[in-house]
Design a protein around this motif. Structure first.
Motif, short mmCIF file in Angstrom:
data_model
loop_
_atom_site.label_atom_id
_atom_site.label_comp_id
_atom_site.label_asym_id
_atom_site.label_seq_id
_atom_site.Cartn_x
_atom_site.Cartn_y
_atom_site.Cartn_z
N VAL A 143 7.73 68.03 57.87
CA VAL A 143 7.07 66.76 57.61
C VAL A 143 7.11 66.40 56.13
O VAL A 143 7.20 65.22 55.77
CB VAL A 143 5.62 66.79 58.14
CG1 VAL A 143 4.79 67.83 57.41
CG2 VAL A 143 4.97 65.42 58.02
N TYR A 144 7.03 67.40 55.25
CA TYR A 144 7.07 67.12 53.81
C TYR A 144 8.37 66.38 53.44
O TYR A 144 8.35 65.46 52.61
CB TYR A 144 6.96 68.42 53.01
CG TYR A 144 6.88 68.18 51.52
CD1 TYR A 144 5.65 68.10 50.87
CD2 TYR A 144 8.03 68.05 50.74
CE1 TYR A 144 5.57 67.89 49.50
CE2 TYR A 144 7.97 67.82 49.38
CZ TYR A 144 6.73 67.74 48.76
OH TYR A 144 6.67 67.51 47.40
N TYR A 145 9.45 66.79 54.03
CA TYR A 145 10.75 66.16 53.74
C TYR A 145 10.70 64.67 54.07
O TYR A 145 11.20 63.84 53.30
CB TYR A 145 11.83 66.87 54.53
CG TYR A 145 13.12 66.09 54.71
CD1 TYR A 145 14.06 66.02 53.70
CD2 TYR A 145 13.39 65.41 55.90
CE1 TYR A 145 15.24 65.30 53.85
CE2 TYR A 145 14.55 64.70 56.07
CZ TYR A 145 15.48 64.64 55.05
OH TYR A 145 16.64 63.93 55.22
N TYR A 146 10.12 64.32 55.22
CA TYR A 146 10.09 62.91 55.63
C TYR A 146 9.18 62.09 54.72
O TYR A 146 9.55 60.99 54.29
CB TYR A 146 9.63 62.80 57.08
CG TYR A 146 10.54 63.52 58.05
CD1 TYR A 146 11.89 63.21 58.13
CD2 TYR A 146 10.05 64.53 58.88
CE1 TYR A 146 12.73 63.88 59.00
CE2 TYR A 146 10.89 65.21 59.75
CZ TYR A 146 12.22 64.88 59.81
OH TYR A 146 13.06 65.55 60.66
N VAL A 147 8.01 62.62 54.42
CA VAL A 147 7.09 61.90 53.53
C VAL A 147 7.70 61.76 52.14
O VAL A 147 7.66 60.68 51.53
CB VAL A 147 5.74 62.63 53.45
CG1 VAL A 147 4.83 61.95 52.42
CG2 VAL A 147 5.06 62.64 54.81
N ASP A 148 8.29 62.83 51.65
CA ASP A 148 8.89 62.81 50.31
C ASP A 148 10.04 61.80 50.24
O ASP A 148 10.24 61.15 49.21
CB ASP A 148 9.40 64.20 49.95
CG ASP A 148 9.96 64.25 48.55
OD1 ASP A 148 9.19 64.05 47.59
OD2 ASP A 148 11.18 64.47 48.40
N CYS B 51 -0.21 65.46 55.51
CA CYS B 51 0.80 65.72 54.47
C CYS B 51 0.88 64.55 53.51
O CYS B 51 0.85 64.74 52.29
CB CYS B 51 2.16 65.96 55.13
SG CYS B 51 3.50 66.21 53.95
N ALA B 52 0.95 63.33 54.04
CA ALA B 52 1.10 62.14 53.19
C ALA B 52 -0.09 61.93 52.27
O ALA B 52 0.06 61.44 51.14
CB ALA B 52 1.31 60.91 54.07
N ASN B 53 -1.28 62.33 52.72
CA ASN B 53 -2.48 62.18 51.90
C ASN B 53 -2.74 63.40 51.02
O ASN B 53 -3.65 63.39 50.20
CB ASN B 53 -3.71 61.93 52.79
CG ASN B 53 -3.69 60.55 53.42
OD1 ASN B 53 -3.40 59.56 52.76
ND2 ASN B 53 -4.00 60.48 54.71
N SER C 260 -0.20 69.55 50.42
CA SER C 260 1.10 69.04 49.98
C SER C 260 0.96 68.39 48.60
O SER C 260 -0.01 67.67 48.34
CB SER C 260 1.64 68.02 50.98
OG SER C 260 1.90 68.63 52.22
N ASP C 261 1.93 68.65 47.75
CA ASP C 261 1.87 68.19 46.36
C ASP C 261 3.02 67.22 46.09
O ASP C 261 4.18 67.58 46.25
CB ASP C 261 1.95 69.39 45.42
CG ASP C 261 1.86 68.97 43.95
OD1 ASP C 261 1.42 67.85 43.68
OD2 ASP C 261 2.24 69.78 43.09
#
Length: 429
Positions: free
Chosen positions: A244-249, A200-202, A207-208
């Motif tokens: 996971v997107y929420y945490y990375v964002d 996700c982070a990469n 993920s955008d």
């Protein structure tokens, strides 16, 4: 010849006589009824006169206009009825649905999310109602349970409730690698595994994060991970039930906020944010102390910018990323969480292409990417090195051996000879 004088005698036959007609009163002539089926007149003038006298049928435009007006009124009334029904609630509630409203979402985005999930039919109507009812500012973000057919007031009331959700404090120390950050979230039970977080982070899972300028400007130069260096180190209070997107964002948003303070200096000095992050990650590994960050930065700047023949290759020559390692160091290529993730220690060797991008004893200037996530002090130091140390020509530094007389103390030098003496004093020789 005898003459018969007897009256009763037979007379010669006379000429036949016509019966006398009986005179009767003449009958009245029948009244002629003129119809369109009468025979044609004898002349054209009579025909033209008759045509002029016939009534002509005209198209009933007035009736059509009336009908159209009635149709429009009926349609308008129907739509008003539908609008009113949606605002007031249809009474036929659908199944419960979970609607997610992102943090910082605008009223337009909230309305669009409700329409997309089938809670409302007219997003523009909801937006107007929320705005002019004075409730737009009360809308919260989070996950909400809603049903189609609810009235706008009930929807707004639900969206205005502050979420009572379980939260978790997550601390990311400065200098943590991307793999290390992923492990922190895995150990907290927020993410299933390291790969899920890193993908996700990469952005390799689709993920955008293009809403962030820094993300769009990270060069595709063969670096190991796009996210390395940008997962901002800090303490966060996050929801425990998010994706996971929420945490990375959350981490990226903090990075964007913190580095926005450097935008003017970056423009004035003509350097890129990515270069600052890379250098800051080395400062973080080699120093990470507010009193020393700018001095270590000055030594690195001098190595890359000096006209001294000894530094003509302009290499950083940092043990934090080199072809050799010491057990006491956190070498990115040998004994960091990243090296373990890629399996390099187990293989007994680092791939040649990785060394050609990250070995600071091979690479001139900055390597392909950062080593870890630097804190703000190191970012600032990378952009603003100690000017006195630069002017005086310092190139070397060493810290005291933890087992020596000067544990953790920094020693700086201008020449090789001074540096060797400092290494002895620091307890490394």
């Amino acid at each position: 010849m005898k003459i018969n004088r007897n009256s009763g005698a037979e007379q010669p036959n006379p000429l036949p006589q016509q019966p006398t007609p009986v005179r009767r009163a003449p009958k009245a002539a029948p009244i002629r009824q003129e119809t369109y089926d009468d025979p044609e007149p004898d002349d054209e003038e009579d025909e033209e006169d008759e045509e002029e006298e016939r009534p002509r049928r005209r198209f009933p435009f007035g009736c059509l206009i009336v009908l159209l007006m009635l149709a429009l009124v009926a349609f308008g009334g129907y739509k008003v009825y539908r609008f009113y029904g949606e605002v007031d609630g249809s009474g036929n509630l659908g199944k419960e649905q979970t609607v997610s409203i992102q943090k910082g979402a605008s009223l337009t985005e909230v309305s669009a999310a409700l329409k997309e999930d089938g809670i409302i039919e007219y997003d523009w109507l909801f937006k107007l109602y929320a705005r002019y009812s004075g409730n737009a500012g009360a809308l919260q973000y989070g996950k909400f349970t809603l049903r189609s057919g609810m009235s706008y007031n009930d929807i707004i009331a639900t969206l205005s409730e502050v979420q009572r959700r379980k939260t978790v404090d997550i601390t990311i120390p400065e200098g943590t690698t991307a793999v290390g950050v992923a492990k922190i979230f895995v150990n907290a039970g927020l993410v299933p595994d390291v790969d899920t977080f890193l993908n996700c982070a990469n952005g390799t899972d689709g993920s955008d994060f293009s809403q962030y300028d820094f993300w769009n400007n990270i060069p595709d130069n063969g670096r190991l991970m796009k996210c390395e260096g940008y997962l901002y180190p800090d303490t966060y209070n996050v929801f425990a039930d998010e994706d996971v997107y929420y945490y990375v964002d959350t981490l990226y948003a903090e990075f964007a906020d913190k580095t926005s303070q450097l935008a003017t200096e970056l423009a004035d000095k003509g350097v890129t944010l990515d270069d600052v992050v890379i250098l800051a990650s080395f400062i973080q590994e080699e120093a990470g102390i507010a009193s020393e960050d700018a001095k270590v930065s000055a030594c690195f700047h001098n190595r890359m910018e000096s006209t001294d023949p000894q530094w003509s290759s302009h290499r950083l020559e940092s043990n934090a990323s080199s072809h050799f390692m010491y057990d006491t160091e956190n070498n990115y290529l040998w004994n960091s969480p990243t090296a373990e993730y890629y399996g390099w220690p187990a293989a007994g060797a680092i791939p040649e292409d990785v060394l050609n991008k990250y070995d600071t004893y091979r690479v001139s200037g900055l390597p392909a990417g950062p080593l870890s996530s630097p804190g703000f002090d190191c970012l600032n130091a990378a952009l603003n090195p100690d000017q006195q140390f630069m002017d005086e020509g310092y190139y070397f530094f060493v810290t005291g051996n933890p087992s020596g007389d000067y544990p953790g103390q920094f020693f700086y030098a201008r020449t090789d000879a001074e540096h060797e003496a400092n290494c002895v004093k620091a307890g490394w020789r």
